[in-house]
Design a protein around this motif. Structure first.
Motif, PDB file in Angstrom:
ATOM      1  N   ILE A 190       1.013  -2.269 -10.227  1.00  0.00           N
ATOM      2  CA  ILE A 190      -0.001  -3.323 -10.371  1.00  0.00           C
ATOM      3  C   ILE A 190       0.296  -4.484  -9.416  1.00  0.00           C
ATOM      4  N   ALA A 191       1.570  -4.893  -9.315  1.00  0.00           N
ATOM      5  CA  ALA A 191       1.933  -5.979  -8.403  1.00  0.00           C
ATOM      6  C   ALA A 191       1.636  -5.590  -6.958  1.00  0.00           C
ATOM      7  N   SER A 192       1.887  -4.351  -6.611  1.00  0.00           N
ATOM      8  CA  SER A 192       1.599  -3.880  -5.254  1.00  0.00           C
ATOM      9  C   SER A 192       0.096  -3.870  -4.992  1.00  0.00           C
ATOM     10  N   PHE A 193      -0.663  -3.424  -5.966  1.00  0.00           N
ATOM     11  CA  PHE A 193      -2.116  -3.406  -5.830  1.00  0.00           C
ATOM     12  C   PHE A 193      -2.661  -4.819  -5.652  1.00  0.00           C
ATOM     13  N   PHE A 235       0.839  -1.198   0.000  1.00  0.00           N
ATOM     14  CA  PHE A 235       0.000   0.000   0.000  1.00  0.00           C
ATOM     15  C   PHE A 235       0.875   1.249   0.000  1.00  0.00           C
ATOM     16  N   LYS A 236       1.939   1.223   0.791  1.00  0.00           N
ATOM     17  CA  LYS A 236       2.860   2.357   0.809  1.00  0.00           C
ATOM     18  C   LYS A 236       3.532   2.528  -0.549  1.00  0.00           C
ATOM     19  N   ILE A 237       3.935   1.417  -1.147  1.00  0.00           N
ATOM     20  CA  ILE A 237       4.628   1.492  -2.444  1.00  0.00           C
ATOM     21  C   ILE A 237       3.683   1.969  -3.545  1.00  0.00           C
ATOM     22  N   ALA A 238       2.484   1.422  -3.603  1.00  0.00           N
ATOM     23  CA  ALA A 238       1.592   1.685  -4.736  1.00  0.00           C
ATOM     24  C   ALA A 238       0.790   2.971  -4.602  1.00  0.00           C
ATOM     25  N   PHE A 239       0.394   3.317  -3.398  1.00  0.00           N
ATOM     26  CA  PHE A 239      -0.537   4.424  -3.251  1.00  0.00           C
ATOM     27  C   PHE A 239       0.081   5.676  -2.639  1.00  0.00           C
ATOM     28  N   LEU A 240       0.924   5.517  -1.635  1.00  0.00           N
ATOM     29  CA  LEU A 240       1.485   6.687  -0.974  1.00  0.00           C
ATOM     30  C   LEU A 240       2.690   7.257  -1.712  1.00  0.00           C
ATOM     31  N   SER A 272      -1.071  -7.349  -4.437  1.00  0.00           N
ATOM     32  CA  SER A 272      -0.663  -7.827  -3.123  1.00  0.00           C
ATOM     33  C   SER A 272      -1.594  -7.301  -2.034  1.00  0.00           C
ATOM     34  N   VAL A 273      -2.027  -6.061  -2.171  1.00  0.00           N
ATOM     35  CA  VAL A 273      -2.993  -5.505  -1.212  1.00  0.00           C
ATOM     36  C   VAL A 273      -4.294  -6.306  -1.273  1.00  0.00           C
ATOM     37  N   LEU A 274      -4.758  -6.616  -2.466  1.00  0.00           N
ATOM     38  CA  LEU A 274      -5.976  -7.423  -2.601  1.00  0.00           C
ATOM     39  C   LEU A 274      -5.795  -8.809  -1.998  1.00  0.00           C
ATOM     40  N   THR A 275      -4.633  -9.415  -2.210  1.00  0.00           N
ATOM     41  CA  THR A 275      -4.343 -10.725  -1.641  1.00  0.00           C
ATOM     42  C   THR A 275      -4.342 -10.669  -0.119  1.00  0.00           C
ATOM     43  N   GLY A 276      -3.783  -9.597   0.433  1.00  0.00           N
ATOM     44  CA  GLY A 276      -3.779  -9.440   1.885  1.00  0.00           C
ATOM     45  C   GLY A 276      -5.179  -9.371   2.451  1.00  0.00           C
TER      46      GLY A 276
END
Length: 61
Positions: A34-37, A19-24, A39-43
Motif C-alpha cells: 500500500i505504501a508503495s502504491f 512500482f518495482k516493489i509493489a507490482f513487479l 508513492s507511485v500515485l504521489t510521483g
C-alpha cells in the motif's frame, strides 16, 4: 525560467522504485504494498502538478 528537470527526476524516482516493489515483485506485507502504491500515485501527482506549472506570473492588460 526554471528547469523542470528536478521535478521530473523526483517524480520518476517516486514512481519507478515503488512500482518495482509493489507490482513487479510484491512483498508479503500488505502495508509495504500500500505504501508503495501511494508513492507511485504521489510521483504521478508531482509530475502532473510540478510539470504543469510554468512558475511565471502572467499579466493581462
Amino acid at each position: 525560467m526554471k528547469s523542470k528537470l528536478p521535478v521530473y527526476i523526483i517524480g520518476l524516482i517516486l514512481i519507478a522504485v515503488p512500482f518495482k516493489i509493489a507490482f513487479l515483485t510484491p512483498s508479503s506485507s500488505f502495508f509495504v504494498n500500500i505504501a508503495s502504491f501511494l508513492s507511485v500515485l504521489t510521483g504521478f501527482l508531482v509530475i502532473l502538478l510540478g510539470g504543469a506549472s510554468d512558475g511565471q506570473e502572467h499579466e493581462h492588460s
